[in-house]
Scaffold this active site. Sequence first.
Site, short mmCIF file in Angstrom:
data_model
loop_
_atom_site.label_atom_id
_atom_site.label_comp_id
_atom_site.label_asym_id
_atom_site.label_seq_id
_atom_site.Cartn_x
_atom_site.Cartn_y
_atom_site.Cartn_z
CG ASN A 105 24.44 82.79 -85.24
OD1 ASN A 105 23.85 83.83 -84.91
ND2 ASN A 105 23.87 81.88 -86.01
CE1 TYR A 151 17.94 82.29 -76.85
CE2 TYR A 151 17.15 84.35 -75.92
CZ TYR A 151 17.75 83.66 -76.94
OH TYR A 151 18.18 84.34 -78.06
CB ALA A 206 20.10 80.87 -67.27
CE LYS A 257 21.31 83.16 -76.87
NZ LYS A 257 22.29 82.89 -77.94
N1 LIG Z 1 16.22 86.74 -83.82
C1 LIG Z 1 16.28 87.43 -82.72
O1 LIG Z 1 15.42 88.30 -82.45
C2 LIG Z 1 17.39 87.19 -81.72
C3 LIG Z 1 17.44 88.03 -80.60
C4 LIG Z 1 18.45 87.85 -79.68
C5 LIG Z 1 19.42 86.87 -79.87
N2 LIG Z 1 19.34 86.06 -80.97
C6 LIG Z 1 20.39 85.04 -81.08
O2 LIG Z 1 20.97 85.11 -82.37
C7 LIG Z 1 21.43 83.81 -82.78
C8 LIG Z 1 20.84 83.48 -84.14
O3 LIG Z 1 19.43 83.51 -84.01
P1 LIG Z 1 18.44 83.58 -85.27
O4 LIG Z 1 17.36 84.52 -84.90
O5 LIG Z 1 19.19 83.78 -86.52
O6 LIG Z 1 17.85 82.11 -85.19
P2 LIG Z 1 17.34 81.13 -86.34
O7 LIG Z 1 16.48 80.15 -85.63
O8 LIG Z 1 16.77 81.89 -87.48
O9 LIG Z 1 18.67 80.43 -86.81
C9 LIG Z 1 19.45 79.67 -85.91
C10 LIG Z 1 20.27 78.67 -86.70
O10 LIG Z 1 20.97 77.87 -85.74
C11 LIG Z 1 20.86 76.53 -86.14
N3 LIG Z 1 21.02 75.64 -84.99
C12 LIG Z 1 20.14 75.41 -83.99
N4 LIG Z 1 20.60 74.46 -83.17
C13 LIG Z 1 21.81 74.07 -83.66
C14 LIG Z 1 22.77 73.12 -83.26
N5 LIG Z 1 22.56 72.32 -82.20
N6 LIG Z 1 23.90 72.99 -84.00
C15 LIG Z 1 24.10 73.77 -85.10
N7 LIG Z 1 23.22 74.68 -85.54
C16 LIG Z 1 22.08 74.83 -84.82
C17 LIG Z 1 19.48 76.42 -86.77
O11 LIG Z 1 19.37 75.27 -87.59
C18 LIG Z 1 19.41 77.72 -87.53
O12 LIG Z 1 19.95 77.60 -88.84
C19 LIG Z 1 20.98 82.85 -81.67
O13 LIG Z 1 22.05 82.59 -80.80
C20 LIG Z 1 19.88 83.62 -80.96
O14 LIG Z 1 19.76 83.21 -79.63
C21 LIG Z 1 18.35 86.20 -81.89
#
Ligand SMILES: NC(=O)c1ccc[n+]([C@@H]2O[C@H](COP(=O)([O-])OP(=O)(O)OC[C@H]3O[C@@H](n4cnc5c(N)ncnc54)[C@H](O)[C@@H]3O)[C@@H](O)[C@H]2O)c1
Length: 246
Positions: free
Chosen positions: A89, A153, A155, A157
């Site tokens: 995630n 991003y 690329a 995903k």
């Molecule tokens: N929020 C959205 O609208 C959305 C949409 C599409 C996809 N996503 C994907 O969902 C996933 C979670 O996103 P989110 O919105 O909860 O993001 P967020 O930023 O709220 O949380 C992401 C978490 O990942 C941790 N993180 C970042 N880099 C890291 C690393 N190198 N090692 C370990 N942990 C790390 C951060 O500290 C954070 O706790 C991501 O992969 C994101 O790309 C989110």
Amino acid sequence: MRLKDKVAIVTGGANGIGEGVAIKFAQEGAKVVIGDLKEDEVKAAEQKIKDMGGTALGVVCNVANKASVDAMVQKAVEAFGTVDILINNAGITRDAIFHKMTEEQWDQVFDVNLKGVFYCCKAVVPIMRDKGYGKIVNISSVSRFGNPGQANYAATKAGLVGFTRNMAKELGPKGITVNAVAPGSVETAMFLAVPEKIRAISAKANALQRPGTIEELAYSILFFASDESAYVTGQCLQVDGGMMMP
Ligand SMILES: NC(=O)c1ccc[n+]([C@@H]2O[C@H](COP(=O)([O-])OP(=O)(O)OC[C@H]3O[C@@H](n4cnc5c(N)ncnc54)[C@H](O)[C@@H]3O)[C@@H](O)[C@H]2O)c1
């Protein structure tokens, strides 16, 4: 309980969607390992689950660093004996329109979003192969179809979906399923970092006319992590309120 006594690693599990997944899995009986960057956040998420009567272990881990990932998986095995479920995630954005995007922004996003998944799978797949059981869920994004300002991003995903299909074909015969979930707009720190004007538009750019909740995402990830999806592998499920209907 759908994950009774299963051991699940959730990367990026201290905040946002990852934290929601960790909580949901713990409620479903899993022993949850939360791997994330900051010690205080990791410990807070661990405590939240323990306070709810669940089982959790917070581990400081940078998925972009192989030694850090290997140490996290080792701690998971020491604490709970095995790993059944891996939720890839952790993800970051470093948005810029392509002609302004730096090589550093490109590399940072690839290091976390794709190389991090490679390291986590490298460490966990041998455990799953040995036991002939495993569930891997990769968190992609609606941006995999392209979104201006997110060439790096998008690329990663889209790359994750190819990786998911490939791993599903390799690991199916070993009893391991590999699937992906592609969220649309979900109200987390990542989404709130998007400029308000764009956020307001993208939150409503779907059939349901609203952003998704963390819990709605967690349920879809739970499906792929549980044996309810035993005959589903190599798939990417859009959980985006009907934004994309591929
Ligand atoms: N929020 C959205 O609208 C959305 C949409 C599409 C996809 N996503 C994907 O969902 C996933 C979670 O996103 P989110 O919105 O909860 O993001 P967020 O930023 O709220 O949380 C992401 C978490 O990942 C941790 N993180 C970042 N880099 C890291 C690393 N190198 N090692 C370990 N942990 C790390 C951060 O500290 C954070 O706790 C991501 O992969 C994101 O790309 C989110």
